[in-house]
Design an enzyme around this catalytic site. Structure first.
Site, short mmCIF file in Angstrom:
data_model
loop_
_atom_site.label_atom_id
_atom_site.label_comp_id
_atom_site.label_asym_id
_atom_site.label_seq_id
_atom_site.Cartn_x
_atom_site.Cartn_y
_atom_site.Cartn_z
N LYS A 277 -18.42 -13.36 3.21
CA LYS A 277 -19.84 -13.09 3.46
C LYS A 277 -20.54 -12.35 2.33
CE LYS A 277 -18.97 -12.56 8.36
NZ LYS A 277 -17.71 -11.84 8.54
N GLY B 116 -7.55 -6.49 -0.46
CA GLY B 116 -6.28 -6.86 0.17
C GLY B 116 -6.00 -8.34 0.06
N GLY C 27 -13.57 -3.18 -0.16
CA GLY C 27 -14.92 -2.67 0.13
C GLY C 27 -15.26 -1.48 -0.76
N ARG D 139 0.83 -1.21 0.00
CA ARG D 139 0.00 0.00 0.00
C ARG D 139 0.86 1.27 0.00
NH1 ARG D 139 -5.17 -1.58 3.68
NH2 ARG D 139 -6.50 -1.99 1.89
P1 AMP Z 1 -13.73 -11.16 2.19
O1 AMP Z 1 -13.03 -10.08 2.98
O2 AMP Z 1 -15.20 -11.19 2.38
O3 AMP Z 1 -13.32 -11.14 0.74
O4 AMP Z 1 -13.23 -12.53 2.82
C1 AMP Z 1 -11.92 -12.97 2.76
C2 AMP Z 1 -11.73 -14.10 3.74
O5 AMP Z 1 -12.68 -15.10 3.47
C3 AMP Z 1 -10.37 -14.75 3.68
O6 AMP Z 1 -9.74 -14.58 4.91
C4 AMP Z 1 -10.68 -16.22 3.41
O7 AMP Z 1 -9.89 -17.10 4.15
C5 AMP Z 1 -12.12 -16.33 3.84
N1 AMP Z 1 -12.83 -17.43 3.18
C6 AMP Z 1 -13.18 -17.54 1.90
N2 AMP Z 1 -13.82 -18.70 1.68
C7 AMP Z 1 -13.89 -19.35 2.84
C8 AMP Z 1 -14.42 -20.60 3.26
N3 AMP Z 1 -15.02 -21.43 2.41
N4 AMP Z 1 -14.32 -20.90 4.56
C9 AMP Z 1 -13.71 -20.09 5.44
N5 AMP Z 1 -13.17 -18.90 5.09
C10 AMP Z 1 -13.26 -18.53 3.82
#
Ligand code: AMP
Length: 399
Positions: free
Chosen positions: A201, A354, A378, A38
């Site tokens: 999520k 990130g 985000g 960054r």
């Molecule tokens: P996000 O910030 O929503 O893009 O989420 C990123 C995080 O989601 C990372 O730390 C990944 O390890 C986690 N992640 C993605 N898929 C899975 C999964 N099937 N089970 C657990 N963690 C997950």
């Protein structure tokens, strides 16, 4: 169109004090910056301004100190790292961002010098967008520049409140580039337009998902996000977390976009009681007692084929699994490599967030082997979802 620092002649900056909001929210281990990605992304803007004779005052947050001074969230190690990489100047550092001492140091800055302020979030007024705090920050400079795209979805004092005290509120080079690239995707993506969404999520991505699913030719879904979609079709996802509030929406999306939205049909799973032990590759339904932690090989193959045959736009946000652990990283690595191959074949490839940068590293894909790495996870999703970024909207318009 927003006014950017390149819209003024070079001599405009000579002898002026510029407040440059950057995002130096970088990992620090044992008092040293352990990942300076960054920092490097804002270097061109710092150098551009300093080379033209501005005194550059850098402001950033680091972590979430919640209005208290937290020693391990000090920006001092970042000043040290910045001094090593910056060609124009030794970086000065002050251990606050407002107050008498800061004003004194700022008043002594010479043309071309760079000063880094201490963590803006050591004051709770930063996050609450307090007007007195905003005014104090603004009193340090003549011109405001935003290069912190990744923080622009927040209305904080340094991204919003203080800007209102300036006539010139300009986009830095990184913000300008982010807006150029993401606006093209938002308005006229080259087709076919393939979107790959993973991550933890749906909740964090819902608006962007709604817009992107409508616009894209193909949407490939993986990561934790996939399980809510699978569950909405009545497929068992074992103990994988699902977001019940979005089940109905997910079902409607799948019904009205039958061939355009692809879901994983095999998974790398592990017992919920011991995700480090006995991982398994499974087709179709996930048995109870297990959670899905990565897309399986077959899904990976299907997704890779889609990506590599895409010659238009490819946008990726969010890993395909719990990729930080080697045993659940293969899906994410496959996708990263497929995107880089699509880049070499001429597709316009944009990745965001990130985690995605870490995923590229894991896959040994260079940042130069995709067209653009957005610094804003985000923020880029809010922007692509058609939402407003307060830190961008507030910048001066190009006339
Ligand atoms: P996000 O910030 O929503 O893009 O989420 C990123 C995080 O989601 C990372 O730390 C990944 O390890 C986690 N992640 C993605 N898929 C899975 C999964 N099937 N089970 C657990 N963690 C997950």
């Amino acid at each position: 169109m927003k006014l950017s620092i390149t819209d003024y002649p070079g001599d405009f900056y000579k002898g002026k004090r510029v407040f440059l909001r950057v995002d130096f929210n970088v990992p620090i281990a044992r008092g040293k910056v352990s990942e300076d990605y960054r920092i490097r992304r804002s270097m061109p803007t710092i150098e551009y301004l300093a080379n033209r004779g501005a005194a550059v005052i850098l402001g950033s947050h680091l972590g979430r100190p919640k209005g208290k001074v937290v020693r391990k969230l000090s920006l001092r190690p970042i000043a040290e790292r910045l001094s090593e990489v910056l060609k124009v100047s030794q970086v000065k550092f002050v251990d606050d961002c407002i107050g008498k001492d800061v004003k004194y140091t700022v008043s002594g800055l010479e043309h071309g010098e760079v000063l880094l302020l201490e963590n803006l979030r050591f004051h709770k007024e930063e996050v609450s967008n307090d007007s007195d705090f905003s005014k104090e920050l603004a009193s340090l400079a003549d011109i405001y520049v935003n290069d912190a795209f990744s923080t622009s979805h927040r209305s904080h004092a340094s991204t919003y409140g203080m800007t209102l005290f300036f006539n010139d509120r300009l986009a830095g080079l990184l913000v300008q580039k982010e807006l150029d690239v993401l606006s093209k995707i938002r308005q006229h993506p080259y087709r076919p337009f393939i979107v790959i969404v993973g991550g933890a999520k749906i909740r964090d991505k819902i608006n962007a998902l709604k817009t992107l699913i409508n616009k894209a030719d193909t949407v490939l879904i993986g990561g934790g996000v996939a399980y809510t979609f699978l569950a909405s079709k009545g497929i068992s996802v074992g103990e994988s977390p699902i977001e019940r509030n979005y089940l109905k929406w997910a079902k409607e999306v799948l019904n009205s976009n039958k061939n355009r939205v692809l879901l994983p049909d095999d998974h790398v799973i592990a017992p919920i009681s011991d995700t480090k032990g006995r991982t398994r590759l499974i087709q179709g339904q996930i048995p109870s007692g297990f959670i899905g932690l990565d897309i399986g090989q077959r899904t990976s193959k299907v997704y890779t084929h889609e990506i590599m045959s895409g010659e238009g736009t490819i946008f990726w946000n969010g890993p395909m699994g719990f990729f930080e652990k080697e045993e659940f990283s293969h899906g994410t690595i496959d996708i990263a490599r497929a995107i880089s191959l699509a880049f070499w074949r001429g597709a316009n490839t944009v990745v965001g967030g990130g985690d995605t940068v870490a995923a590229l590293r894991k896959a040994e894909v260079l940042e130069t082997e995709v067209d653009f790495v957005s610094t804003g996870g985000g923020a880029s999703l809010v922007f692509l979802g058609g939402g407003d970024l307060p830190g961008i909207s507030v910048l001066s318009d190009k006339i």
